[in-house]
Scaffold this active site. Structure first.
Site, PDB file in Angstrom:
ATOM      1  N   ALA A 197     -15.592  32.061 -43.757  1.00  0.00           N
ATOM      2  CA  ALA A 197     -14.838  33.295 -43.546  1.00  0.00           C
ATOM      3  C   ALA A 197     -13.959  33.465 -44.789  1.00  0.00           C
ATOM      4  O   ALA A 197     -12.960  32.749 -44.962  1.00  0.00           O
ATOM      5  CB  ALA A 197     -13.998  33.180 -42.287  1.00  0.00           C
TER       6      ALA A 197
ATOM      7  N   GLY B 245      -4.429  33.369 -43.913  1.00  0.00           N
ATOM      8  CA  GLY B 245      -5.648  32.624 -43.597  1.00  0.00           C
ATOM      9  C   GLY B 245      -6.382  33.215 -42.417  1.00  0.00           C
ATOM     10  O   GLY B 245      -6.096  34.340 -41.989  1.00  0.00           O
ATOM     11  N   ASN B 246      -7.342  32.480 -41.892  1.00  0.00           N
ATOM     12  CA  ASN B 246      -8.065  32.943 -40.698  1.00  0.00           C
ATOM     13  C   ASN B 246      -8.415  31.732 -39.833  1.00  0.00           C
ATOM     14  O   ASN B 246      -8.161  30.587 -40.220  1.00  0.00           O
ATOM     15  CB  ASN B 246      -9.314  33.736 -41.099  1.00  0.00           C
ATOM     16  N   ARG B 247      -8.981  31.986 -38.681  1.00  0.00           N
ATOM     17  CA  ARG B 247      -9.143  30.924 -37.679  1.00  0.00           C
ATOM     18  C   ARG B 247     -10.445  30.139 -37.810  1.00  0.00           C
ATOM     19  O   ARG B 247     -10.749  29.308 -36.953  1.00  0.00           O
ATOM     20  CB  ARG B 247      -9.059  31.529 -36.274  1.00  0.00           C
ATOM     21  N   SER B 248     -11.204  30.356 -38.868  1.00  0.00           N
ATOM     22  CA  SER B 248     -12.478  29.641 -38.963  1.00  0.00           C
ATOM     23  C   SER B 248     -12.242  28.133 -39.130  1.00  0.00           C
ATOM     24  O   SER B 248     -11.459  27.710 -39.984  1.00  0.00           O
ATOM     25  CB  SER B 248     -13.279  30.172 -40.154  1.00  0.00           C
TER      26      SER B 248
END
Ligand code: CTP
Length: 415
Positions: free
Chosen positions: A284, A217-220
């Site tokens: 994102a 995943g990502n931090r958005s």
């Protein structure tokens, strides 16, 4: 000229609402005032009556000598229920200053005095300018109540930082300046600039399964996309958000479609795009995903390492851009690291065949992912517009201003 109903609650800043009434009248508006009983301990009705040239009401059972008419209106020949008639005629209901107590009542729909009953009955845009001690302002109860009102569509004019009423205290909670509040009232009354526009926003960050419990995943957080959606709804647009794993509060004014993976986001966005006038691609989206996710949980037993093979995902934005109809406006985001960000964003604008790219410099820790503020540059074919550091709601406004000018330049008419 607008009819402004000014609700005054109990607080030392009540004296500043006298100045607000004066400025509003000077600007050509007509003003009626309703007061809570405790506000009269700070500023008396006679002061507001002198400034507005109209009777002030503070009790639900008190007959209105003006029968609900604003200065300049002909008085009706029947005696209406005063607070209902006042809000029916008002173009905006501004509560200035709004105390913590009144904010709590409004958030919970209480109607225990004329000011709060009028708010429940009011179809007009509601504007709230809080003023209180900084500890009361920062209290989670007050913050939650303000957020409830904001998500319900109220315009909040946040208090500033400065010297507070209690001697020697400094902090956040001081009423915004009357001129700022008047500008916000005029903004809330202004004709909705995106009325009839179907606006699609993607927000959040996709999660690509590794196995049944883990993901890449990502931090958005989705804050920027949600801020754009809320501001667009405020400007009258019909807004759909494709939300990838966003756990933020939601507003009734927006339709949300929840997705998890890049493939789901792709399907939902491509479907909604057909009918959209504008796409703002703030999500994102993963560029790569595990090529062969396990259906069950991968166990570490018997392994001394784990290699993950990734395969590319589809570029959603480039995909929809390839199918765009004339007149559809497409805005992408670019998270870029350090120097040369704008040049790289311009490359994306051309490569993806879109109308604008909002560039974030992710080398800075105080803006971008998972923060409340942002500072961006909006790159279009016409040039670059730097948007100064500010809350994401303010940056959202700047992005939508660019969307509006792109639509105006293309002379797009929305039925
Ligand atoms: N985007 C998309 N689909 C993807 C990846 C990104 O639609 N699979 C969108 C993002 O939502 C964003 C824009 O494309 O609006 C820019 O994404 P970015 O990943 O920065 O651009 P790339 O062209 O993938 O370039 P690079 O990763 O090399 O920086």
């Amino acid at each position: 000229m607008a009819r402004i109903l000014l609700g005054v609650t109990g607080g030392i800043a009540a004296y500043k609402s006298v100045e607000l009434a004066r400025l509003a009248i000077k600007a050509g508006h007509s003003v009626r005032v309703v007061q809570t009983p405790s506000s009269a301990r700070f500023v008396g009705a006679a002061t507001f009556e002198g400034i507005t040239g109209a009777p002030v009401l503070s009790d639900e059972f008190e007959p209105d000598p003006a029968r609900g008419a604003f200065p300049g209106d002909p008085a009706p020949d029947h005696a209406p229920i005063s607070h209902l008639e006042l809000v029916r005629r008002a173009d905006a209901y501004a509560i200035v200053p709004a105390s913590a107590n009144t904010i709590a009542k409004l958030a919970n729909g209480l109607a225990d005095n004329l000011l709060t009953s009028a708010a429940l009955a009011s179809p007009a845009p509601l504007l709230i300018a809080p003023a209180m001690n900084d500890r009361m302002w920062r209290h989670p109860a007050t913050q939650a109540n303000v957020e409830t009102l904001r998500l319900r569509g109220a315009t909040i004019v946040p208090p500033g930082e400065g010297m507070l009423a209690s001697k020697g205290e400094w902090g956040e909670g001081r009423l915004a300046e009357p001129a700022t509040i008047l500008a916000a009232i005029e903004g809330a009354i202004a004709a909705p600039t995106l009325a009839g526009v179907k606006l699609l926003v993607t927000a959040g960050g996709t999660r690509e399964p590794i196995d049944s419990v883990r993901y890449v995943g990502n931090r958005s957080s989705g804050r920027m996309g949600f801020a754009v959606a809320e501001e667009a709804a405020r400007r009258g647009a019909e807004v759909t958000v494709v939300a990838a794993n966003v756990s933020l509060p939601r507003t009734h004014a927006v339709r949300y479609v929840d997705v998890e993976t890049a493939a789901e986001l792709d399907a939902a966005t491509t479907e909604a795009f057909e009918d959209a006038d504008v796409l703002i691609m703030a999500a994102a989206v993963a560029d790569f995903r595990p090529a062969a996710p396990e259906a069950s949980k991968i166990s570490k037993t018997g392994r001394d390492g784990l290699a993950l093979e990734l395969e590319p995902t589809a570029d959603v934005l480039a995909g929809v851009a390839a199918q765009r109809r004339p007149g559809q406006v497409l805005v992408g985001f670019a998270a870029e690291h350090g120097a040369g960000a704008v040049e790289r964003a311009r490359g994306k604008l051309e490569r993806k065949r879109i109308d604008a790219v909002v560039v974030n410099d992710i080398s800075r820790g105080d803006i971008g992912f998972d923060t409340d503020a942002n500072e961006v540059t909006i790159v279009t074919a016409a040039g670059e517009e730097p948007v100064p550091f500010g809350p994401k709601a303010q940056v959202a406004g700047a992005i939508l201003d660019v969307v509006e000018s792109l639509r105006a330049a293309a002379d797009i008419k929305t039925a």
